[in-house]
Every structure is written in C-alpha cells, then in structure tokens.
Scaffold this motif. Structure first.
Motif, PDB file in Angstrom:
ATOM      1  N   UNK A   1      16.107  21.152  43.891  1.00 12.09           N
ATOM      2  CA  UNK A   1      14.894  20.406  44.071  1.00 12.09           C
ATOM      3  C   UNK A   1      14.213  20.157  42.721  1.00 12.09           C
ATOM      4  N   UNK A   2      14.240  21.159  41.872  1.00 12.92           N
ATOM      5  CA  UNK A   2      13.646  21.026  40.551  1.00 12.92           C
ATOM      6  C   UNK A   2      14.368  19.951  39.750  1.00 12.92           C
ATOM      7  N   UNK A   3      15.713  19.877  39.911  1.00  5.90           N
ATOM      8  CA  UNK A   3      16.471  18.849  39.219  1.00  5.90           C
ATOM      9  C   UNK A   3      16.078  17.470  39.712  1.00  5.90           C
ATOM     10  N   UNK A   4      15.772  17.354  41.003  1.00 11.31           N
ATOM     11  CA  UNK A   4      15.354  16.072  41.573  1.00 11.31           C
ATOM     12  C   UNK A   4      13.993  15.645  41.001  1.00 11.31           C
ATOM     13  N   UNK A   7      14.394  14.663  37.433  1.00 13.05           N
ATOM     14  CA  UNK A   7      15.069  13.361  37.391  1.00 13.05           C
ATOM     15  C   UNK A   7      14.117  12.224  37.708  1.00 13.05           C
ATOM     16  N   UNK A   8      13.276  12.416  38.744  1.00 10.77           N
ATOM     17  CA  UNK A   8      12.288  11.385  39.119  1.00 10.77           C
ATOM     18  C   UNK A   8      11.271  11.222  37.984  1.00 10.77           C
ATOM     19  N   UNK A   9      10.804  12.353  37.433  1.00 13.17           N
ATOM     20  CA  UNK A   9       9.838  12.302  36.324  1.00 13.17           C
ATOM     21  C   UNK A   9      10.449  11.597  35.113  1.00 13.17           C
ATOM     22  N   UNK A  10      11.677  11.888  34.800  1.00  9.01           N
ATOM     23  CA  UNK A  10      12.365  11.238  33.679  1.00  9.01           C
ATOM     24  C   UNK A  10      12.528   9.750  33.923  1.00  9.01           C
ATOM     25  N   UNK A  11      12.905   9.391  35.134  1.00  4.46           N
ATOM     26  CA  UNK A  11      13.074   7.974  35.481  1.00  4.46           C
ATOM     27  C   UNK A  11      11.741   7.236  35.379  1.00  4.46           C
ATOM     28  N   UNK A  12      10.663   7.863  35.876  1.00  7.81           N
ATOM     29  CA  UNK A  12       9.330   7.243  35.796  1.00  7.81           C
ATOM     30  C   UNK A  12       8.865   7.122  34.347  1.00  7.81           C
ATOM     31  N   UNK A  13       9.180   8.131  33.544  1.00 12.56           N
ATOM     32  CA  UNK A  13       8.800   8.083  32.126  1.00 12.56           C
ATOM     33  C   UNK A  13       9.513   6.951  31.404  1.00 12.56           C
ATOM     34  N   UNK A  14      10.804   6.804  31.677  1.00  9.60           N
ATOM     35  CA  UNK A  14      11.579   5.724  31.049  1.00  9.60           C
ATOM     36  C   UNK A  14      11.073   4.377  31.533  1.00  9.60           C
ATOM     37  N   UNK A  15      10.762   4.277  32.830  1.00  8.93           N
ATOM     38  CA  UNK A  15      10.218   3.031  33.394  1.00  8.93           C
ATOM     39  C   UNK A  15       8.861   2.704  32.767  1.00  8.93           C
TER      40      UNK A  15
END
Length: 190
Positions: A1-4, A7-15
């Motif tokens: 769950x932490x990896x998810x 991953x979502x935080x990283x994707x939002x940061x890149x976006x």
C-alpha cells in the motif's frame, strides 16, 4: 500500500511539474495614461488690436505687450504665444525672421512640414509649420496682409519634449492654432 501511495505521489509530482513548466512569466508593460480632451468650441476674440481671431473656449487668453497674446491650456501645460508687428516696408525681414525661428528647431526635429495658407478675400497670407519630433515646439505659423500687419504664433509645452507622450495634447493645440490662423481678420481703425 505504501508503494502505491508513493507511486501516486510521484506521478502527481511529475504531472504538477509538467503542467507548471510553461513559458516564463513576463512582467506587464507599464500602463499609459489615456488623454481625452473635450471637443473644441470656438469663440471670436477681439480687442483694441488691429486683428481678431477665434480661440478655443477652454483656453485662457492674456494680453501681453504690443498686441501680443499668451493663450494658455492649463490641463495640457501648453501655451500658444502670438506676436504682432506692424509692417513698415520690412515684410522681407519679418518673413525671414519667422522662417528662421521655425528652422532653428531642425536640430531636434524629425521633419518640418510647410502648409501655405492663402485667402485673398480676407487679405490673409501665411504659412503653417508642423514640426515633428522632439523639438521645443511642434507647430508655428505666420500670417500677414503683406502691407500693414504681421502675426506669428508658436506653441510650447511645459515639459521636456518627448513627442510620443505629448502627441494627443500637441495635436489638439495644433488644430486650435490652425483654426486661429484661418480665422484671423484684419480690423481697420483700431
């Protein structure tokens, strides 16, 4: 769950970084004051001097010496100066002086346009000069009947001449000067 979540935080940061990478923000240019002047209404002006003319009702006229006048435009910080001279077999000298005064501005002027004025019915002959550029005056004229009367006019602004910034006021006063020239009437017996 932490990896998810990571991953979502990283994707939002890149976006967010991708969306925020637009063109550089440029400062807006300084705003300019818009100058609007009332539509000119003209009235006839006469006194003891041997000529009369029309002036803008918004201008303030003051008689100087020897039938010279100062026509003030307080809101525009401008004054039209009129001088009167009697012709006494010296028309060529008066014409030369008037032309010399105009062409002294050639150093700062971009262009000087001459507009002859001829009205034989009124015995009124003259020249209207439009001086373009950063000269001290942007309009001058002379008028004569060539035998008795000679009038010169020039406008000066009480500001360092920057043609672009005073252009609306200069055009307004220039139109008033042209009207003044065209409405001069020689009056006899005064």
């Amino acid at each position: 769950m932490l990896k998810k979540i990571v991953g979502i935080f990283s994707a939002l940061s890149i976006l967010a970084l991708a969306i925020s990478c637009k063109d550089d923000v440029l400062p807006k240019p300084e705003s300019q004051l818009r100058l609007d002047y009332p539509i000119a209404k003209y009235a006839s002006f006469s006194n003891h001097c041997p000529f009369e003319f029309e002036i803008n009702e918004n201008a303030i006229i003051k008689e100087d010496k020897n039938c010279g006048f100062s026509i003030h435009y307080p809101k525009m910080k401008a004054t039209i100066y009129l001088t009167y001279k009697r012709v006494d077999n010296n028309i060529n000298v008066l014409l030369k002086d008037a032309q010399k005064l105009t062409y002294e501005h050639v150093i700062k002027a971009d262009d000087i346009l001459e507009q002859p004025y001829i009205n034989p019915d009124k015995k009124l002959y003259g020249m209207f000069y439009r001086v373009n550029g950063n000269a001290a005056t942007n309009a001058q004229f002379y008028a004569t009947d060539s035998i008795k009367h000679f009038v010169t006019g020039s406008v000066y602004f009480y500001a360092k001449p920057k043609f672009d910034s005073i252009m609306p006021a200069a055009d307004y006063v220039k139109n008033d000067m042209q009207r003044l020239l065209e409405t001069i009437k020689w009056t006899q017996g005064r």
